[in-house]
Design a protein around this motif. Sequence first.
Motif, short mmCIF file in Angstrom:
data_model
loop_
_atom_site.label_atom_id
_atom_site.label_comp_id
_atom_site.label_asym_id
_atom_site.label_seq_id
_atom_site.Cartn_x
_atom_site.Cartn_y
_atom_site.Cartn_z
N PHE A 1 7.98 49.18 28.58
CA PHE A 1 9.00 49.31 27.21
C PHE A 1 9.26 48.07 26.80
N LEU A 2 9.36 46.98 27.51
CA LEU A 2 10.33 46.25 27.41
C LEU A 2 9.53 45.16 26.24
N ASP A 3 7.86 45.41 26.29
CA ASP A 3 6.68 44.91 25.52
C ASP A 3 6.53 46.27 24.12
N ILE A 4 7.16 47.12 24.42
CA ILE A 4 7.28 48.40 23.00
C ILE A 4 8.63 48.26 22.43
N GLN A 5 9.45 47.51 22.83
CA GLN A 5 11.15 47.90 22.30
C GLN A 5 10.77 47.40 20.78
N TYR A 6 11.68 48.19 19.83
CA TYR A 6 11.29 48.24 18.55
C TYR A 6 11.99 46.90 18.29
#
Length: 291
Positions: free
Chosen positions: A127-132
């Motif tokens: 989730f931290l890697d794909i945060q918009y």
Amino acid sequence: MAMKFLYKEDLEMAIEKQYLSDVAAILSHRHDNGADLWATPDNKLLKGSPFSTFDSVLYLLELGMSPQEPVLKAAADLIFSAWQEDGRFRIYPTGGIYPCQTAIAANVLCHMGYAEDERLQKTFQHFLDIQYKDGGWRCNKFSFGHGEETEYSNPQPTLNALDAFRFSQYLNNEPALDRAVEFLLEHWVIRKPIGPCHYRIGTLFMQVEYPFRNYNLFQYVYVLSFYGYAKNDRRFLEAFETLKSKTVEGKIVVERVVPKLAKLSFCRKGFPSELATRRYSEILENLNKGH
């Protein structure tokens, strides 16, 4: 209904007697979708709302069932069977894997006590890697076309992700989560439908819905109350005061519930809910804590 997979005496110790009929009603639906544990034969875990696997597990937890009960341990194993090595969850056997689906699965498992599991640690990092760019989480699925409003993240998946993260070591220790909170606080100002799935803050949002299932005022205030970034923000405080104004003698009165849950005692529409009020009490406790 006979609950042969539970020891009745142990169940009664964990769950207050007035809720045993609600538990039995939820368990009675566990084969509705064609397989066990509210799933379909091909392991669709989100199908059959409001008695999907994810929904039903959260209801049982809310009613006081221990995650160690055999039925919930089996459900956790089923959900973890959908976990992928990159941290995502495939909750449908075919099609894309979207952040909203992973957020739901991760959130349920965190509520069951698995936040420190190494698989969920990978999910948090995912989730931290794909945060918009706006701080939330967003699915590349455009059911309503590609209008300018779809350039925002989706509020409910973002709220679900934050609900999961509050069980983790990242709570109030990770600036990326402050950005996610800021995104949701800004939606309080924007109000209009945003994100590819068009979440809005309107009449339905303002109705107190319980148990937590949809993007609504009660869940919004509840989840954000765990985040220090939100607690002194005027937007959050406005949302909290709106929720507070709806209480009756300090109790939460359910204003909206999905019709298929209407006969359950813990969430009767138009009546105070003891269990919902406990969630409201948590909000008050969170606001009284230092940060």
